[in-house]
Design an enzyme around this catalytic site. Structure first.
Site, PDB file in Angstrom:
ATOM      1  N   GLU A   1      21.556 -45.163  -4.987  1.00 20.99           N
ATOM      2  CA  GLU A   1      20.134 -45.155  -5.358  1.00 20.99           C
ATOM      3  C   GLU A   1      19.330 -44.389  -4.317  1.00 20.99           C
ATOM      4  O   GLU A   1      19.520 -44.563  -3.113  1.00 20.99           O
ATOM      5  CB  GLU A   1      19.647 -46.596  -5.442  1.00 20.99           C
ATOM      6  CG  GLU A   1      18.738 -46.870  -6.594  1.00 20.99           C
ATOM      7  CD  GLU A   1      19.424 -46.699  -7.955  1.00 20.99           C
ATOM      8  OE1 GLU A   1      19.291 -45.619  -8.556  1.00 20.99           O
ATOM      9  OE2 GLU A   1      20.079 -47.654  -8.402  1.00 20.99           O
TER      10      GLU A   1
ATOM     11  N   THR B   1      19.650 -41.392  -3.741  1.00 20.46           N
ATOM     12  CA  THR B   1      20.546 -40.431  -3.088  1.00 20.46           C
ATOM     13  C   THR B   1      20.526 -39.084  -3.809  1.00 20.46           C
ATOM     14  O   THR B   1      20.890 -38.073  -3.224  1.00 20.46           O
ATOM     15  CB  THR B   1      21.998 -40.954  -3.085  1.00 20.46           C
ATOM     16  OG1 THR B   1      22.340 -41.338  -4.411  1.00 20.46           O
ATOM     17  CG2 THR B   1      22.150 -42.153  -2.168  1.00 20.46           C
ATOM     18  N   ASP B   2      20.106 -39.056  -5.098  1.00 22.83           N
ATOM     19  CA  ASP B   2      20.232 -37.787  -5.851  1.00 22.83           C
ATOM     20  C   ASP B   2      19.400 -36.668  -5.236  1.00 22.83           C
ATOM     21  O   ASP B   2      19.878 -35.553  -5.070  1.00 22.83           O
ATOM     22  CB  ASP B   2      19.963 -37.975  -7.367  1.00 22.83           C
ATOM     23  CG  ASP B   2      18.606 -38.528  -7.735  1.00 22.83           C
ATOM     24  OD1 ASP B   2      17.818 -38.887  -6.833  1.00 22.83           O
ATOM     25  OD2 ASP B   2      18.316 -38.599  -8.957  1.00 22.83           O
TER      26      ASP B   2
ATOM     27  N   SER C   1       5.489 -40.579 -32.759  1.00 20.61           N
ATOM     28  CA  SER C   1       6.408 -41.616 -32.305  1.00 20.61           C
ATOM     29  C   SER C   1       6.233 -42.881 -33.120  1.00 20.61           C
ATOM     30  O   SER C   1       5.102 -43.241 -33.485  1.00 20.61           O
ATOM     31  CB  SER C   1       6.130 -41.928 -30.827  1.00 20.61           C
ATOM     32  OG  SER C   1       6.747 -43.145 -30.480  1.00 20.61           O
TER      33      SER C   1
ATOM     34  N   GLY D   1       9.575 -48.396 -19.464  1.00 14.32           N
ATOM     35  CA  GLY D   1       9.079 -48.983 -18.223  1.00 14.32           C
ATOM     36  C   GLY D   1      10.046 -49.977 -17.603  1.00 14.32           C
ATOM     37  O   GLY D   1       9.692 -50.709 -16.681  1.00 14.32           O
TER      38      GLY D   1
ATOM     39  N   GLY E   1      12.877 -49.082 -16.150  1.00 18.62           N
ATOM     40  CA  GLY E   1      13.707 -48.393 -15.156  1.00 18.62           C
ATOM     41  C   GLY E   1      15.058 -47.989 -15.721  1.00 18.62           C
ATOM     42  O   GLY E   1      16.029 -47.844 -14.984  1.00 18.62           O
TER      43      GLY E   1
ATOM     44  N   SER F   1      15.453 -45.256 -17.684  1.00 20.14           N
ATOM     45  CA  SER F   1      15.379 -43.824 -17.993  1.00 20.14           C
ATOM     46  C   SER F   1      14.981 -43.505 -19.416  1.00 20.14           C
ATOM     47  O   SER F   1      15.579 -42.644 -20.073  1.00 20.14           O
ATOM     48  CB  SER F   1      16.705 -43.133 -17.714  1.00 20.14           C
ATOM     49  OG  SER F   1      16.833 -42.923 -16.372  1.00 20.14           O
ATOM     50  N   SER F   2      13.942 -44.169 -19.900  1.00 21.25           N
ATOM     51  CA  SER F   2      13.463 -43.809 -21.229  1.00 21.25           C
ATOM     52  C   SER F   2      12.959 -42.366 -21.244  1.00 21.25           C
ATOM     53  O   SER F   2      13.067 -41.677 -22.257  1.00 21.25           O
ATOM     54  CB  SER F   2      12.377 -44.774 -21.697  1.00 21.25           C
ATOM     55  OG  SER F   2      11.336 -44.820 -20.758  1.00 21.25           O
TER      56      SER F   2
ATOM     57  N   ASP G   1      19.141 -39.065 -13.829  1.00 17.82           N
ATOM     58  CA  ASP G   1      18.903 -39.650 -15.154  1.00 17.82           C
ATOM     59  C   ASP G   1      19.268 -38.670 -16.267  1.00 17.82           C
ATOM     60  O   ASP G   1      19.882 -39.043 -17.269  1.00 17.82           O
ATOM     61  CB  ASP G   1      17.432 -40.067 -15.293  1.00 17.82           C
ATOM     62  CG  ASP G   1      17.002 -40.976 -14.155  1.00 17.82           C
ATOM     63  OD1 ASP G   1      17.885 -41.566 -13.509  1.00 17.82           O
ATOM     64  OD2 ASP G   1      15.792 -41.077 -13.907  1.00 17.82           O
TER      65      ASP G   1
HETATM   66  C1  GLA Z   1      14.535 -42.659 -10.538  1.00 15.54           C
HETATM   67  C2  GLA Z   1      14.681 -41.138 -10.562  1.00 15.54           C
HETATM   68  C3  GLA Z   1      16.104 -40.707 -10.219  1.00 15.54           C
HETATM   69  C4  GLA Z   1      16.603 -41.397  -8.946  1.00 15.54           C
HETATM   70  C5  GLA Z   1      16.323 -42.894  -8.992  1.00 15.54           C
HETATM   71  C6  GLA Z   1      16.667 -43.575  -7.702  1.00 15.54           C
HETATM   72  O1  GLA Z   1      15.278 -43.203 -11.583  1.00 15.54           O
HETATM   73  O2  GLA Z   1      14.334 -40.618 -11.826  1.00 15.54           O
HETATM   74  O3  GLA Z   1      16.162 -39.309 -10.086  1.00 15.54           O
HETATM   75  O4  GLA Z   1      16.055 -40.814  -7.804  1.00 15.54           O
HETATM   76  O5  GLA Z   1      14.980 -43.174  -9.299  1.00 15.54           O
HETATM   77  O6  GLA Z   1      18.032 -43.510  -7.462  1.00 15.54           O
END
Ligand code: GLA
Length: 386
Positions: free
Chosen positions: A31, A33-34, A65, A119, A121, A123-124, A174
């Site tokens: 997390e 780290t990307d 939508s 919302g 977390g 990745s919608s 994501d």
């Molecule tokens: C969000 C960002 C990702 C990543 C994470 C943390 O999801 O969209 O790119 O940085 O936070 O790991």
């Protein structure tokens, strides 16, 4: 997906040319780290965003939508940072990024429906980008869903859409998860070179499940905290004379931290990033060896590092992790950007009801909103549905 097709028909009065889908994700570990060129290990979820689409000849993009709201309408040549407003910029940004990269992409009518909780977390936004990208690739004959290398191109264009048009300074995890995951696997993504390894992720034969706890706590990537963490990492890399924190080997962590003793903020940020990248390597090794108890310990170590060193957790995430561990989870951690959103727990299947009960009781005691639960299984990436 009939809902999204119905929406298309009702709003645009025509049939879509097809329907495309793209998943949300949970990150197992790795997390923040990307954007440090590090390693991440996400799985794609069965929860998806669907896009029903049809080409238009006039260079306009229209979006509707099932979640409601007005039709978003923008000319392709007007798409710019922050334009159009609201959620439409994630979709519009993808068309903008494709055109910037020289792909011949024209106007579209698109209807969106999603089962990815917004919302949470999960990745919608990347799921939305992936569904639009998949639709555009097929409808304009770009062939970008063909294999992992073309999907990597599409993922990086989706990231560009998010960074430039949606103005969110996120890394590429994501979008890679949404476009490059395969069923039954997590992807080990090396963000330095974009390389992906498919890592089998099979919990059933160990009698385990991956429980996702949507804390329902407020969460926003763009509230400045995410950008601040990213800026601190970049400052630390510059100070250490490396291109990114990925270039600090774990074996040099002690001596590197010594150089940062004057700056407690950078000290803790670097401590998290460098140790987290190593935890990703260790997790892959433990998964491959079938040592799931070790995976659990690594999850929990990751959470503590995110809570204490990177400081991106919140009370709701900590409470979920603590209660899950007390009720017998092998490990638990926040997943995604933090400041709300979701946590994951590695739980023996028979203990799931007890873990959920413990989390609910803890939330009630603390006066938090009621969380939601589901079991996550590793699904495949974006594709044409109909
Ligand atoms: C969000 C960002 C990702 C990543 C994470 C943390 O999801 O969209 O790119 O940085 O936070 O790991």
């Amino acid at each position: 997906m009939s809902t999204v097709t119905d929406q298309f028909r009702t709003v645009f009065g025509e049939e879509p040319e097809g329907v495309w889908e793209s998943p949300g994700r949970v990150n197992l570990i790795g997390e923040h780290t990307d954007y440090n060129n590090g390693l991440v290990l996400p799985i794609a979820l069965p929860q998806r965003t669907y896009a029903a689409a049809r080409r238009r000849a006039d260079g306009m993009l229209r979006l509707t939508s099932t979640a409601g709201g007005d039709v978003v309408e923008v000319a392709l040549h007007d798409i710019a940072p922050g334009v159009p407003e609201s959620w439409g910029r994630y979709a519009a940004g993808v068309l903008w990024a494709l055109r910037e990269a020289g792909y011949l992409v024209g106007g579209l009518d698109i209807a969106i429906d999603s089962t990815v909780p917004i919302g949470a977390g999960l990745s919608s936004s990347a799921a939305l980008e992936g569904a639009v990208a998949a639709a555009a690739s097929d409808l304009f004959g770009l062939g970008l869903l063909a294999d992992d290398s073309t999907r990597a191109t599409l993922a990086s264009l989706c990231q560009k859409a998010e960074n430039v048009i949606a103005e969110a300074p996120t890394g590429g995890m994501d979008q890679a998860a949404s476009l490059r995951c395969t069923e039954g696997h997590a992807i080990l993504l090396d963000c330095r070179n974009g390389h992906v390894s498919q890592i089998p992720f099979e919990l059933t034969r160990h009698g385990l499940v991956l429980l996702v706890i949507d804390t329902k706590a407020e969460h926003a990537n763009s509230d400045g905290q995410y950008g601040k963490r990213r800026a601190a990492c970049e400052r630390a890399a510059a100070l250490l004379g490396v291109a990114s924190l990925r270039d600090v080997p774990y074996s040099h962590l002690g001596q590197t931290l010594h150089k940062l003793e004057h700056d407690p903020e950078l000290f803790t940020r670097v401590q998290h990033v460098v140790s987290e990248i190593q935890r990703v390597r260790d997790t892959v090794e433990a998964l491959e060896a079938g040592e799931l108890a070790e995976v659990g310990l690594l999850f929990t170590a990751s959470h503590l590092s995110l809570r204490d060193d990177f400081e991106v957790s919140c009370e709701e995430l900590d409470a979920a992790v603590d209660a899950a561990l007390e009720a017998g989870a092998l490990g638990a951690r926040m997943t995604g950007g933090g400041f709300g959103g979701s946590a994951i727990a590695l739980v023996p299947e028979r203990l799931v009801p007890g873990v959920e009960k413990a989390i609910l009781a803890s939330y009630e005691r603390k006066g938090f909103r009621k969380p939601a639960f589901f079991l996550a299984t590793p699904a495949g990436g974006a594709r044409r549905t109909e």
